[in-house]
Design a protein around this motif. Structure first.
Motif, PDB file in Angstrom:
ATOM      1  N   PHE A 165     -12.288   9.964   5.278  1.00  0.00           N
ATOM      2  CA  PHE A 165     -12.090   8.695   5.178  1.00  0.00           C
ATOM      3  C   PHE A 165     -10.963   7.897   5.697  1.00  0.00           C
ATOM      4  N   ARG A 166     -10.345   6.567   5.327  1.00  0.00           N
ATOM      5  CA  ARG A 166      -9.416   5.855   5.533  1.00  0.00           C
ATOM      6  C   ARG A 166      -8.288   5.685   4.619  1.00  0.00           C
ATOM      7  N   GLY A 167      -7.105   5.603   5.149  1.00  0.00           N
ATOM      8  CA  GLY A 167      -6.130   5.373   4.086  1.00  0.00           C
ATOM      9  C   GLY A 167      -5.076   4.487   4.668  1.00  0.00           C
ATOM     10  N   LEU A 168      -4.104   3.872   3.796  1.00  0.00           N
ATOM     11  CA  LEU A 168      -3.201   2.678   4.307  1.00  0.00           C
ATOM     12  C   LEU A 168      -2.234   3.084   3.264  1.00  0.00           C
ATOM     13  N   LEU A 169      -0.798   2.545   4.051  1.00  0.00           N
ATOM     14  CA  LEU A 169       0.138   2.958   3.230  1.00  0.00           C
ATOM     15  C   LEU A 169       0.479   1.322   2.609  1.00  0.00           C
ATOM     16  N   VAL A 170       0.847   1.385   1.446  1.00  0.00           N
ATOM     17  CA  VAL A 170       1.021   0.169   0.841  1.00  0.00           C
ATOM     18  C   VAL A 170       2.541   0.249  -0.195  1.00  0.00           C
ATOM     19  N   GLY A 171       3.169  -0.838  -0.275  1.00  0.00           N
ATOM     20  CA  GLY A 171       4.431  -0.897  -1.251  1.00  0.00           C
ATOM     21  C   GLY A 171       4.113  -1.122  -2.499  1.00  0.00           C
ATOM     22  N   PRO A 172       4.844  -1.276  -3.518  1.00  0.00           N
ATOM     23  CA  PRO A 172       4.837  -1.733  -4.820  1.00  0.00           C
ATOM     24  C   PRO A 172       4.210  -3.073  -5.025  1.00  0.00           C
ATOM     25  N   GLY A 173       3.574  -3.439  -5.742  1.00  0.00           N
ATOM     26  CA  GLY A 173       3.064  -4.709  -5.991  1.00  0.00           C
ATOM     27  C   GLY A 173       1.779  -5.042  -5.812  1.00  0.00           C
ATOM     28  N   ARG A 174       1.061  -6.430  -5.958  1.00  0.00           N
ATOM     29  CA  ARG A 174      -0.213  -6.724  -5.618  1.00  0.00           C
ATOM     30  C   ARG A 174      -0.442  -6.941  -4.237  1.00  0.00           C
ATOM     31  N   HIS A 175      -1.507  -6.328  -3.701  1.00  0.00           N
ATOM     32  CA  HIS A 175      -1.629  -6.509  -2.131  1.00  0.00           C
ATOM     33  C   HIS A 175      -3.176  -6.921  -2.028  1.00  0.00           C
ATOM     34  N   THR A 176      -3.331  -7.623  -0.927  1.00  0.00           N
ATOM     35  CA  THR A 176      -4.709  -8.193  -0.410  1.00  0.00           C
ATOM     36  C   THR A 176      -4.845  -7.235   0.954  1.00  0.00           C
ATOM     37  N   VAL A 177      -5.988  -6.405   0.742  1.00  0.00           N
ATOM     38  CA  VAL A 177      -6.055  -5.745   1.866  1.00  0.00           C
ATOM     39  C   VAL A 177      -7.530  -6.105   2.644  1.00  0.00           C
ATOM     40  N   GLU A 178      -7.383  -6.274   3.871  1.00  0.00           N
ATOM     41  CA  GLU A 178      -8.642  -6.415   4.674  1.00  0.00           C
ATOM     42  C   GLU A 178      -8.667  -5.467   5.820  1.00  0.00           C
TER      43      GLU A 178
END
Length: 724
Positions: free
Chosen positions: A676-689
């Motif tokens: 599957f897929r993975g994305l690095l994200v920081g803290p907080g609310r995120h919109t991912v496309e």
């Protein structure tokens, strides 16, 4: 023009109707097409229809195998215009299994009409045209292939010969466009092995035809230059129309299991040269369905037609070549070519070469009948002697063969049909006009009856009509987008592809990924791996094993799928990262971890920037499920509230064509949790496309559209050359 089109449509419908009449059990609804037709192709036909109805291009199929590049699989035929007719019919009249029968009959019509028009262009009489068309589309190989993708490319062989001969004899931009379009149709139809086999039969015919044409011309170089120009235009048309498929397939190929086939698989065949006896009488030499049978009368007419004519000798040589190639390791020819000539070692199932055998024998038989229909009074006695030299020994030999035949009834019937057919042919040489007029229709009746009786074991190959009760059970499951099903009985008509249900399993084609195949082999009986892949519902034959490995974390009601209670969500954030060194280690570790608890990443595939970011993660928080905002075939949108920096795991298959944006900024798409897929994200609310944009595909589709427009306008507007 309109009259010719209507006449062509009428002929096409006639060939399809007669083919259907040879399968009355299908007409009565007692049986249906078997094997690939409903098990695989039904789903492939509906995926693009549903995508277009949703306003999307059918590039990515998220409803099987965790997702895969739908366009990259040639067998899907997304860019094949005759599939578009099937989609239109399904949109208008419903999506039942009849759509695959319609596609089969459509291709029978294409093959019959192409053979008919080729023989007409060669100047043969109407009875000869009909004989050739029926002999080809009612042959044992075509009847067997009604259930498989093997049918699609070979029915274009008559069109390749028709347009190729036109290009060689009257080269022009129009003939180049026509030949290129026919070749592109054979390629786009979706079965590369038989497209290659079409070219094997086409090449010698066009080469001999070209030699015959230029040999009698005073300005041979000028003609060759015109042929080269028209040929170059044809090549441009093929490349332009095939380019999106080529680009998509080459981009997807590194991930797949499609490698050089084992040599034994390439050449394995149950046929030998001695099985040519079965082309006269099925079962005389061996048991089983006569896949190379096309009628004893037709075969003997083809033998009768061979004389000192370069093209006829070429047709006969091609027929013999294809028969020997179909014998595989039963003859030394294919093993030699597979070892030493590029192309021949790429394809399995040598029996598919019987298509070429059937076509060239049908063409020769039509020439033989035409010789008799058009026989001048002064030649009738000589033709009668030749006819007797072919038919009388064959009939006598069949009667003798009754003593050792494996199927004496079939051998005896063959002798009877040969005798009656020979009598009808003899009637064409009669001095009585009435007898001559009745002989050709009588012969066609004998040939049709012979094919109906002698090839009945081929026509009888079928399976029961699909029972769609299973569909109803799966369609009523809870949230079919947020959760997956696992249907390991993918031969049950591909419920994921047809119903839009996200199925982690699906069609095990030649272009599946290595990872999916390994996952499929283990996950069928491993509830933990299924749950880790976002599977909430298991449907299939390993229910007990799945329940056992679920260790109490499942629920089952008789008549319903098994429900896995701890399935990982569609997407989740986690600060816990497990790094492994090898691909196989990732699958092993995923099987050990609680579903949805961590992200398993493969260290060798990570960049230095990603490694540095992972080094700063602290597993101080529990996983958090993401919210799915949009789910489409080529696009996914999510929202996640991350307590800290971590990895967002998305349970859709990784592919190099996927691009991602986090809060509008580009982000690398990592390979996570094996498939599957993975994305690095920081803290907080995120919109991912995430959006599927394979590189260079947009330009290739533009080239396809421009090429198609050029071909369409050119074939309508450009004049046809009438002289040599």
């Amino acid at each position: 023009m309109a009259r010719r089109v209507l006449a062509g449509l009428g002929l096409a419908c006639l060939y399809a109707a007669v083919f259907l009449a040879f399968h009355p059990a299908i007409v009565r609804g007692e049986v249906f097409l078997g094997w690939d037709a409903v098990n695989e192709h039904w789903g492939d036909l509906l995926v693009p229809l549903h995508a277009l109805q949703a306003g999307e291009l059918p590039l990515w199929n998220p409803h099987e195998r965790g997702g895969y590049d739908f366009l990259a699989d040639p067998q899907t035929g997304v860019l094949y215009p005759f599939n578009w007719l099937v989609w239109l019919a399904a949109a208008l009249f419903g999506e039942g299994p009849w759509v695959v029968l319609f596609k089969t009959l459509l291709h029978v019509a294409i093959g019959g009409l192409g053979t008919h028009l080729l023989l007409a262009r060669l100047g043969l009489s109407a009875p000869a045209q009909a004989l050739g068309g029926f002999a080809f589309v009612l042959s044992g190989r075509v009847a067997k292939a009604k259930d498989s993708a093997g049918l699609w490319s070979p029915v274009w062989l008559p069109w390749l010969v028709l347009t190729g001969l036109e290009l060689v004899r009257r080269p022009s931009p129009r003939s180049g466009l026509a030949f290129g379009a026919a070749t592109a149709m054979a390629f786009l139809s979706g079965y590369p092995p038989n497209f290659f086999r079409d070219l094997v039969g086409l090449a010698p015919v066009l080469l001999v035809a070209l030699v015959l044409v230029v040999r009698g011309l005073p300005h041979a170089r000028r003609h060759l230059a015109r042929v080269a120009g028209a040929g170059a235009l044809a090549v441009g048309v093929v490349v332009g129309l095939a380019l999106p498929n080529i680009v998509a397939t080459l981009a997807w190929l590194p991930e797949t299991v499609r490698e050089q086939l084992d040599f034994a698989e390439v050449v394995f065949s149950t046929a030998t040269p001695l099985h040519l006896f079965d082309a006269l009488a099925p079962g005389t030499w061996r048991d089983g369905a006569p896949v190379h049978y096309l009628g004893a009368v037709v075969l003997l007419l083809a033998v009768f037609a061979v004389r000192r004519d370069a093209l006829r000798i070429t047709y006969a040589a091609c027929a013999l070549l294809f028969f020997l190639l179909a014998c595989g390791d039963g003859s030394p020819l294919l093993p030699f070519l597979a070892r030493h000539v590029p192309g021949f070692g790429l394809w399995r199932i040598p029996a598919q070469y019987f298509f070429g055998f059937a076509f060239f024998v049908a063409v020769l038989a039509a020439h033989g009948l035409d010789d008799l229909v058009r026989a001048e009074p002064g030649r009738r006695r000589a033709l009668a002697r030749r006819l007797a030299l072919v038919f009388a020994p064959a009939c006598l030999g069949l009667l003798v063969a009754l003593a050792w035949s494996r199927a004496p009834a079939s051998t005896g019937l063959a002798a009877l049909f040969v005798a009656v057919g020979g009598a009808c042919l003899g009637g064409l040489l009669s001095a009585r006009p009435g007898l001559r007029r009745a002989a050709a229709p009588a012969l066609l009746g004998v040939v049709l009856l012979e094919l109906k009786v002698q090839a009945r074991s081929i026509h009888a190959i079928a399976q029961k009509p699909p029972d769609l009760a299973r569909d109803a059970a799966i369609a009523t499951l809870d949230d079919t987008v947020g959760w997956r099903v696992a249907d390991d009985e993918h031969w049950r008509w591909r419920v994921g592809a047809r119903l839009g249900v996200r199925d982690i399993f699906g069609r095990n084609s030649t272009l599946v990924t290595r990872r999916w195949r390994a996952f499929h082999a283990r996950a069928r009986e491993h509830a933990g791996l299924l749950a880790a892949a976002n599977v909430r519902w298991y449907v299939g034959g390993h229910r007990l094993a799945v329940q056992r490995t679920a260790a109490g974390r499942s629920r089952w009601t008789p008549g319903r799928p098994v429900e896995l209670l701890d399935a990982a969500p569609f997407a989740y954030w986690t600060p816990r990262v497990e790094q492994v060194e090898r691909e196989s280690d990732a699958l092993d570790r995923l099987a050990e971890l609680p579903p949805g608890s961590a992200a398993v990443l493969e260290a060798p595939a990570l960049t230095d920037d990603v490694r540095a970011a992972l080094a700063g993660l602290r597993p101080d928080h529990a996983p958090v499920a993401a919210t799915l905002d949009e789910f489409a075939r080529n696009r996914v949108a999510l929202t996640v509230d991350a307590p800290a920096a971590g990895v967002l795991v998305i349970h859709e298959a990784w592919a190099s064509g996927w691009i991602a944006r986090v809060d509008g900024a580009p982000a690398p798409v990592l390979r996570a949790n094996y498939l599957f897929r993975g994305l690095l994200v920081g803290p907080g609310r995120h919109t991912v496309e995430l959006e599927y944009r394979p590189p260079r595909l947009g330009a290739a589709l533009a080239v396809y559209g421009l090429t198609a427009l050029l071909v369409l306008v050119g074939l309508i507007r450009l004049p046809r050359r009438t002289g040599p």
